[in-house]
Design a protein around this motif. Structure first.
Motif, PDB file in Angstrom:
ATOM      1  N   SER A  14      -3.239   3.596 -19.658  1.00 36.80           N
ATOM      2  CA  SER A  14      -3.755   4.958 -19.591  1.00 36.80           C
ATOM      3  C   SER A  14      -3.968   5.525 -20.989  1.00 36.80           C
ATOM      4  CB  SER A  14      -2.795   5.855 -18.801  1.00 36.80           C
ATOM      5  OG  SER A  14      -1.597   6.023 -19.517  1.00 36.80           O
ATOM      6  N   ALA A  15      -4.732   6.578 -21.044  1.00 34.31           N
ATOM      7  CA  ALA A  15      -5.038   7.228 -22.325  1.00 34.31           C
ATOM      8  C   ALA A  15      -3.767   7.731 -22.995  1.00 34.31           C
ATOM      9  CB  ALA A  15      -6.018   8.373 -22.100  1.00 34.31           C
ATOM     10  N   ALA A  16      -2.756   8.073 -22.222  1.00 37.68           N
ATOM     11  CA  ALA A  16      -1.498   8.578 -22.780  1.00 37.68           C
ATOM     12  C   ALA A  16      -0.801   7.542 -23.665  1.00 37.68           C
ATOM     13  CB  ALA A  16      -0.580   9.002 -21.650  1.00 37.68           C
ATOM     14  N   TYR A  17      -1.019   6.244 -23.403  1.00 37.03           N
ATOM     15  CA  TYR A  17      -0.413   5.185 -24.213  1.00 37.03           C
ATOM     16  C   TYR A  17      -1.195   4.914 -25.495  1.00 37.03           C
ATOM     17  CZ  TYR A  17       2.598   3.853 -20.324  1.00 37.03           C
ATOM     18  OH  TYR A  17       3.539   3.853 -19.333  1.00 37.03           O
ATOM     19  N   GLN A  18      -2.344   5.497 -25.625  1.00 34.57           N
ATOM     20  CA  GLN A  18      -3.247   5.149 -26.719  1.00 34.57           C
ATOM     21  C   GLN A  18      -3.263   6.220 -27.815  1.00 34.57           C
ATOM     22  OE1 GLN A  18      -7.045   4.115 -24.962  1.00 34.57           O
ATOM     23  NE2 GLN A  18      -5.992   3.329 -23.165  1.00 34.57           N
ATOM     24  N   VAL A  19      -2.104   6.679 -28.199  1.00 31.63           N
ATOM     25  CA  VAL A  19      -1.993   7.710 -29.225  1.00 31.63           C
ATOM     26  C   VAL A  19      -2.569   7.179 -30.535  1.00 31.63           C
ATOM     27  CG1 VAL A  19      -0.370   9.128 -30.548  1.00 31.63           C
ATOM     28  CG2 VAL A  19       0.035   8.685 -28.110  1.00 31.63           C
ATOM     29  N   GLY A  20      -3.411   7.978 -31.157  1.00 37.56           N
ATOM     30  CA  GLY A  20      -4.009   7.589 -32.435  1.00 37.56           C
ATOM     31  C   GLY A  20      -5.282   6.770 -32.313  1.00 37.56           C
ATOM     32  N   GLN A  21      -5.667   6.394 -31.104  1.00 36.69           N
ATOM     33  CA  GLN A  21      -6.887   5.627 -30.893  1.00 36.69           C
ATOM     34  C   GLN A  21      -8.085   6.580 -30.858  1.00 36.69           C
ATOM     35  OE1 GLN A  21      -7.048   2.181 -30.516  1.00 36.69           O
ATOM     36  NE2 GLN A  21      -4.875   2.191 -31.035  1.00 36.69           N
ATOM     37  N   ALA A  22      -9.193   6.134 -31.391  1.00 42.29           N
ATOM     38  CA  ALA A  22     -10.392   6.986 -31.427  1.00 42.29           C
ATOM     39  C   ALA A  22     -10.972   7.202 -30.030  1.00 42.29           C
ATOM     40  CB  ALA A  22     -11.442   6.360 -32.342  1.00 42.29           C
ATOM     41  N   GLN A  23     -11.114   6.153 -29.253  1.00 42.97           N
ATOM     42  CA  GLN A  23     -11.720   6.227 -27.920  1.00 42.97           C
ATOM     43  C   GLN A  23     -10.645   5.992 -26.855  1.00 42.97           C
ATOM     44  OE1 GLN A  23     -14.951   6.931 -27.226  1.00 42.97           O
ATOM     45  NE2 GLN A  23     -15.339   7.218 -29.401  1.00 42.97           N
ATOM     46  N   ARG A  24      -9.808   6.992 -26.614  1.00 46.67           N
ATOM     47  CA  ARG A  24      -8.758   6.849 -25.601  1.00 46.67           C
ATOM     48  C   ARG A  24      -9.380   6.913 -24.209  1.00 46.67           C
ATOM     49  NH1 ARG A  24      -3.936  10.591 -26.347  1.00 46.67           N
ATOM     50  NH2 ARG A  24      -5.420  11.978 -25.393  1.00 46.67           N
ATOM     51  N   GLN A  25      -8.940   5.982 -23.357  1.00 50.89           N
ATOM     52  CA  GLN A  25      -9.476   5.978 -21.992  1.00 50.89           C
ATOM     53  C   GLN A  25      -8.501   5.300 -21.037  1.00 50.89           C
ATOM     54  OE1 GLN A  25     -13.201   3.931 -22.162  1.00 50.89           O
ATOM     55  NE2 GLN A  25     -12.344   2.082 -23.020  1.00 50.89           N
ATOM     56  N   ASP A  26      -8.550   5.733 -19.801  1.00 47.16           N
ATOM     57  CA  ASP A  26      -7.764   5.107 -18.740  1.00 47.16           C
ATOM     58  C   ASP A  26      -8.506   3.868 -18.263  1.00 47.16           C
ATOM     59  OD1 ASP A  26      -5.879   7.159 -18.756  1.00 47.16           O
ATOM     60  OD2 ASP A  26      -6.935   8.300 -17.229  1.00 47.16           O
ATOM     61  N   ARG A  27      -7.769   2.808 -17.979  1.00 50.15           N
ATOM     62  CA  ARG A  27      -8.335   1.608 -17.354  1.00 50.15           C
ATOM     63  C   ARG A  27      -7.527   1.334 -16.094  1.00 50.15           C
ATOM     64  NH1 ARG A  27     -11.815  -1.842 -20.117  1.00 50.15           N
ATOM     65  NH2 ARG A  27     -12.071  -1.215 -22.270  1.00 50.15           N
ATOM     66  N   LEU A  28      -8.197   1.454 -14.968  1.00 53.42           N
ATOM     67  CA  LEU A  28      -7.557   1.238 -13.681  1.00 53.42           C
ATOM     68  C   LEU A  28      -8.233   0.070 -12.981  1.00 53.42           C
ATOM     69  CD1 LEU A  28      -7.507   4.990 -12.648  1.00 53.42           C
ATOM     70  CD2 LEU A  28      -5.648   3.693 -13.692  1.00 53.42           C
ATOM     71  N   TYR A  29      -7.437  -0.781 -12.363  1.00 56.82           N
ATOM     72  CA  TYR A  29      -7.963  -1.958 -11.679  1.00 56.82           C
ATOM     73  C   TYR A  29      -7.485  -1.980 -10.236  1.00 56.82           C
ATOM     74  CZ  TYR A  29      -8.854  -3.694 -16.399  1.00 56.82           C
ATOM     75  OH  TYR A  29      -9.287  -3.836 -17.693  1.00 56.82           O
ATOM     76  N   GLN A  30      -8.304  -2.592  -9.399  1.00 56.38           N
ATOM     77  CA  GLN A  30      -7.934  -2.807  -8.008  1.00 56.38           C
ATOM     78  C   GLN A  30      -8.549  -4.121  -7.547  1.00 56.38           C
ATOM     79  OE1 GLN A  30      -9.471   0.006  -5.159  1.00 56.38           O
ATOM     80  NE2 GLN A  30      -7.853  -0.481  -3.695  1.00 56.38           N
ATOM     81  N   LEU A  31      -7.767  -4.897  -6.815  1.00 57.18           N
ATOM     82  CA  LEU A  31      -8.221  -6.176  -6.272  1.00 57.18           C
ATOM     83  C   LEU A  31      -8.465  -6.039  -4.778  1.00 57.18           C
ATOM     84  CD1 LEU A  31      -5.647  -8.488  -8.044  1.00 57.18           C
ATOM     85  CD2 LEU A  31      -8.086  -8.368  -8.527  1.00 57.18           C
ATOM     86  N   ARG A  32      -9.503  -6.727  -4.298  1.00 60.13           N
ATOM     87  CA  ARG A  32      -9.795  -6.816  -2.871  1.00 60.13           C
ATOM     88  C   ARG A  32     -10.198  -8.243  -2.565  1.00 60.13           C
ATOM     89  NH1 ARG A  32     -14.349  -3.926  -1.225  1.00 60.13           N
ATOM     90  NH2 ARG A  32     -15.078  -3.951  -3.350  1.00 60.13           N
ATOM     91  N   LEU A  33     -10.108  -8.594  -1.303  1.00 56.74           N
ATOM     92  CA  LEU A  33     -10.544  -9.911  -0.877  1.00 56.74           C
ATOM     93  C   LEU A  33     -12.034  -9.879  -0.595  1.00 56.74           C
ATOM     94  CD1 LEU A  33      -7.649 -10.800   1.567  1.00 56.74           C
ATOM     95  CD2 LEU A  33      -7.885 -11.430  -0.834  1.00 56.74           C
ATOM     96  N   GLY A  34     -12.726 -10.921  -0.995  1.00 58.27           N
ATOM     97  CA  GLY A  34     -14.151 -11.046  -0.721  1.00 58.27           C
ATOM     98  C   GLY A  34     -14.366 -12.126   0.323  1.00 58.27           C
ATOM     99  N   ALA A  35     -15.420 -12.885   0.138  1.00 56.90           N
ATOM    100  CA  ALA A  35     -15.700 -14.028   1.004  1.00 56.90           C
ATOM    101  C   ALA A  35     -14.575 -15.067   0.808  1.00 56.90           C
ATOM    102  CB  ALA A  35     -17.054 -14.628   0.627  1.00 56.90           C
ATOM    103  N   PRO A  36     -14.500 -16.069   1.663  1.00 58.04           N
ATOM    104  CA  PRO A  36     -13.472 -17.096   1.471  1.00 58.04           C
ATOM    105  C   PRO A  36     -13.537 -17.684   0.055  1.00 58.04           C
ATOM    106  CG  PRO A  36     -14.501 -17.367   3.598  1.00 58.04           C
ATOM    107  CD  PRO A  36     -15.286 -16.304   2.875  1.00 58.04           C
TER     108      PRO A  36
END
Length: 176
Positions: free
Chosen positions: A72-94
């Motif tokens: 998250s952006a909160a962990y990126q103190v001092g970084q110029a381009q702070r941003q949240d990165r969120l991921y989610q996995l789903r099942l696709g085709a076999p």
């Protein structure tokens, strides 16, 4: 003077060994995880997520780890381009896994979503990761080509657990 130099040299060697041993030990433990230990791990996950389906338990565990160790952006103190990165996995085709990456700036006004299909048949199921000593994040590498798959907050244990869960999930999905 010689004693101080010797102690600095020993400290440097030990520190270097520890930094290199972390990812190697994690990869080694994932590679040797089998038999009774594998059954114990999977049964614990099924019990934790209240399901009898290994695939669903592994998917839920992987998604929970992705939430827990989200960069998250909160962990990126001092970084110029702070941003949240969120991921989610789903099942696709076999034999396919879908990865959703959501990136938000620190103010939450700009949101970018990227979806990626990961074909898993014929790939090495073991996920490698790296937590650079000077960085704020750990990266997990794609089993397809070794490129960066996702980034999480810098936590060796979290990266190791996520790599282990994803490796088991990939192995399970490769069964069809």
């Amino acid at each position: 003077m010689l004693l101080r130099l010797t102690s600095k040299l020993i400290s440097a060697v030990l520190l270097g060994g520890c930094l290199l041993a972390g990812p190697l030990l994690a990869a080694e433990s994932a590679a040797t995880l089998g038999g009774a230990e594998q059954e114990r791990y999977l049964s614990e996950l099924k019990r934790l997520y209240l399901t009898q389906d290994e695939r669903q338990a592994l998917l839920a565990h992987s998604n929970d780890l992705l939430k827990t160790y989200a960069l998250s952006a909160a962990y990126q103190v001092g970084q110029a381009q702070r941003q949240d990165r969120l991921y989610q996995l789903r099942l696709g085709a076999p034999g396919e896994l879908l990865l959703r990456e959501e990136t938000r700036n620190a103010q939450g006004t700009d949101i970018a979503v990227r979806n990626q299909r990961i074909a898993l048949f014929g790939v090495d199921p073991f996920i490698r990761y790296d937590c650079p000593p000077g960085g704020i994040s750990c990266v997990l590498f794609s089993p397809l080509d070794g490129s960066v798959l996702l980034s999480i907050v810098r936590d060796h244990q979290g990266a190791a657990e996520l790599a282990k869960a994803l490796s088991f999930l990939i192995r399970n999905l490769q069964k069809g």
